[in-house]
Design a protein around this motif. Structure first.
Motif, PDB file in Angstrom:
ATOM      1  N   ALA A 147      96.090  10.104 -20.538  1.00 22.03           N
ATOM      2  CA  ALA A 147      96.786   8.925 -20.022  1.00 22.03           C
ATOM      3  C   ALA A 147      96.470   7.667 -20.821  1.00 22.03           C
ATOM      4  O   ALA A 147      97.123   6.638 -20.643  1.00 22.03           O
ATOM      5  N   ARG A 148      95.518   7.741 -21.715  1.00 21.91           N
ATOM      6  CA  ARG A 148      95.115   6.568 -22.493  1.00 21.91           C
ATOM      7  C   ARG A 148      96.163   6.256 -23.564  1.00 21.91           C
ATOM      8  O   ARG A 148      96.822   7.165 -24.084  1.00 21.91           O
ATOM      9  N   ASP A 149      96.275   4.971 -23.925  1.00 19.60           N
ATOM     10  CA  ASP A 149      97.209   4.593 -24.976  1.00 19.60           C
ATOM     11  C   ASP A 149      96.489   4.193 -26.268  1.00 19.60           C
ATOM     12  O   ASP A 149      97.137   3.770 -27.223  1.00 19.60           O
ATOM     13  N   ASP A 150      95.143   4.349 -26.288  1.00 18.84           N
ATOM     14  CA  ASP A 150      94.400   3.973 -27.489  1.00 18.84           C
ATOM     15  C   ASP A 150      93.917   5.172 -28.296  1.00 18.84           C
ATOM     16  O   ASP A 150      93.385   5.017 -29.395  1.00 18.84           O
ATOM     17  N   VAL A 151      94.114   6.393 -27.754  1.00 17.82           N
ATOM     18  CA  VAL A 151      93.731   7.605 -28.482  1.00 17.82           C
ATOM     19  C   VAL A 151      94.787   8.685 -28.280  1.00 17.82           C
ATOM     20  O   VAL A 151      95.527   8.672 -27.298  1.00 17.82           O
ATOM     21  N   THR A 152      94.846   9.607 -29.224  1.00 13.98           N
ATOM     22  CA  THR A 152      95.641  10.821 -29.051  1.00 13.98           C
ATOM     23  C   THR A 152      94.690  12.011 -29.096  1.00 13.98           C
ATOM     24  O   THR A 152      93.647  11.974 -29.774  1.00 13.98           O
ATOM     25  N   VAL A 153      95.039  13.054 -28.378  1.00 14.46           N
ATOM     26  CA  VAL A 153      94.201  14.251 -28.323  1.00 14.46           C
ATOM     27  C   VAL A 153      94.605  15.192 -29.452  1.00 14.46           C
ATOM     28  O   VAL A 153      95.718  15.724 -29.461  1.00 14.46           O
ATOM     29  N   VAL A 154      93.699  15.395 -30.392  1.00  8.66           N
ATOM     30  CA  VAL A 154      93.929  16.345 -31.482  1.00  8.66           C
ATOM     31  C   VAL A 154      93.643  17.757 -31.009  1.00  8.66           C
ATOM     32  O   VAL A 154      94.388  18.696 -31.301  1.00  8.66           O
ATOM     33  N   SER A 155      92.562  17.919 -30.262  1.00  6.51           N
ATOM     34  CA  SER A 155      92.187  19.238 -29.762  1.00  6.51           C
ATOM     35  C   SER A 155      91.330  19.086 -28.519  1.00  6.51           C
ATOM     36  O   SER A 155      90.521  18.161 -28.412  1.00  6.51           O
ATOM     37  N   ALA A 156      91.547  19.993 -27.562  1.00  6.91           N
ATOM     38  CA  ALA A 156      90.690  20.127 -26.391  1.00  6.91           C
ATOM     39  C   ALA A 156      90.318  21.599 -26.317  1.00  6.91           C
ATOM     40  O   ALA A 156      91.178  22.445 -26.103  1.00  6.91           O
ATOM     41  N   ARG A 157      89.046  21.920 -26.500  1.00  6.73           N
ATOM     42  CA  ARG A 157      88.646  23.316 -26.666  1.00  6.73           C
ATOM     43  C   ARG A 157      87.226  23.535 -26.193  1.00  6.73           C
ATOM     44  O   ARG A 157      86.456  22.588 -26.006  1.00  6.73           O
ATOM     45  N   SER A 158      86.898  24.789 -25.972  1.00  9.13           N
ATOM     46  CA  SER A 158      85.518  25.146 -25.701  1.00  9.13           C
ATOM     47  C   SER A 158      84.714  24.980 -26.988  1.00  9.13           C
ATOM     48  O   SER A 158      85.111  25.473 -28.042  1.00  9.13           O
ATOM     49  N   ARG A 159      83.592  24.300 -26.887  1.00 11.81           N
ATOM     50  CA  ARG A 159      82.812  24.004 -28.089  1.00 11.81           C
ATOM     51  C   ARG A 159      82.173  25.251 -28.696  1.00 11.81           C
ATOM     52  O   ARG A 159      82.057  25.353 -29.918  1.00 11.81           O
ATOM     53  N   TYR A 160      81.782  26.213 -27.864  1.00  9.19           N
ATOM     54  CA  TYR A 160      80.971  27.323 -28.348  1.00  9.19           C
ATOM     55  C   TYR A 160      81.659  28.682 -28.336  1.00  9.19           C
ATOM     56  O   TYR A 160      81.134  29.641 -28.889  1.00  9.19           O
ATOM     57  N   TRP A 161      82.826  28.800 -27.707  1.00  4.76           N
ATOM     58  CA  TRP A 161      83.467  30.109 -27.593  1.00  4.76           C
ATOM     59  C   TRP A 161      83.853  30.660 -28.961  1.00  4.76           C
ATOM     60  O   TRP A 161      84.305  29.924 -29.835  1.00  4.76           O
ATOM     61  N   PRO A 162      83.727  31.994 -29.148  1.00  3.21           N
ATOM     62  CA  PRO A 162      84.081  32.607 -30.435  1.00  3.21           C
ATOM     63  C   PRO A 162      85.553  32.959 -30.564  1.00  3.21           C
ATOM     64  O   PRO A 162      85.995  33.377 -31.632  1.00  3.21           O
ATOM     65  N   PHE A 163      86.321  32.842 -29.490  1.00  3.51           N
ATOM     66  CA  PHE A 163      87.752  33.175 -29.539  1.00  3.51           C
ATOM     67  C   PHE A 163      88.461  32.443 -28.405  1.00  3.51           C
ATOM     68  O   PHE A 163      87.839  32.019 -27.432  1.00  3.51           O
TER      69      PHE A 163
END
Length: 250
Positions: A206-222
């Motif tokens: 909802a922010r207007d000062d950033v765009t989301v490049v990626s949202a992911r699990s930091r440690y998952w292998p797949f």
């Protein structure tokens, strides 16, 4: 293992990489040097994978504890600076030019950083939205913002008293005291907060000062990004959410 002697490990994502990190986490208490040095190298690899080599760039490490991440950024040629509010977390020999400062109000002008980095801090702040606003403020337009946190319903959400946090924070803290003979470091509502993936994603998108490049699990292998797209399941399965954000043009 010294901070200046990198140990080879596999790329992101892979089973080998995830296994190496998991084994390191198991020895966090008895060998923090190896654990956090490996985690720092892995995190900087992720930053460079989403952006470009950090050499010659200005990097801010917000809430980076004793400075493992800052030192890894510097080892790769970045102009990296540590901002940490807790003197106890800095240890005996924090990196040169470390600043004792709160992430809610950084003593920096707008848009100074090419990369603003925050590893496992968001769950320790009472007002995540204000904290994220400050990370965005100090990042230049087009710059990268790296934010990861351990969500409350993750198996590690209770930190040192996990996974007993599923049965209630006070009960988990009491069990930790009985088992170890010392009070737990974290107290829910004081220095640990129940941060959830769904609500955090809604706030960030909802922010207007950033765009989301990626949202992911930091440690998952797949399926690192796929698991985050599954409401409900993601709160348990993600373990640690990594947000890669890009600062919008002013």
């Amino acid at each position: 293992m010294s901070r200046s002697s990198p140990r080879p490990y596999s790329s992101d994502p892979s089973f080998r990489r995830s296994l190496a990190l998991f084994r390191a986490f198991l020895h966090e208490q008895d060998d923090p040097e190896s654990c956090y040095s490996l985690l720092a190298r892995d995190a900087v690899n992720q930053v460079e994978a989403y952006d470009e080599p950090v050499a010659g760039r200005t990097v801010l490490d917000i809430g980076g504890g004793s400075g493992y991440f800052t030192e890894e950024f510097r080892r790769r040629g970045a102009h990296a600076y540590l901002f940490e509010p807790d003197m106890a977390e800095l240890g005996e020999k924090p990196p040169d030019s470390t600043v004792v400062a709160d992430g809610y109000l950084l003593p920096l002008r707008d848009g100074i950083a090419d990369v603003t980095f925050s590893s496992n801090v968001l769950e320790h702040v009472a007002d995540p939205e204000t904290f994220l606003s400050e990370l965005a403020r100090v990042t230049r337009p087009g710059g990268l913002i790296y934010v990861s946190f351990t969500n409350w319903l993750s198996p590690w959400g209770g930190h040192e008293w996990a996974p007993w946090h599923y049965f209630g924070a006070e009960r988990a803290r009491a069990r930790y005291l009985r088992r170890t003979g010392r009070p737990a470091k974290h107290t829910l509502g004081e220095n640990l907060f129940a941060v959830h993936i769904g609500s955090t994603l809604r706030q960030v998108r909802a922010r207007d000062d950033v765009t989301v490049v990626s949202a992911r699990s930091r440690y998952w292998p797949f399926l690192a990004e796929t698991v985050v797209k599954a409401p409900g399941i993601r709160e348990f399965a993600t373990w640690n959410l990594l947000l890669i954000l890009r600062r919008c043009p002013t």
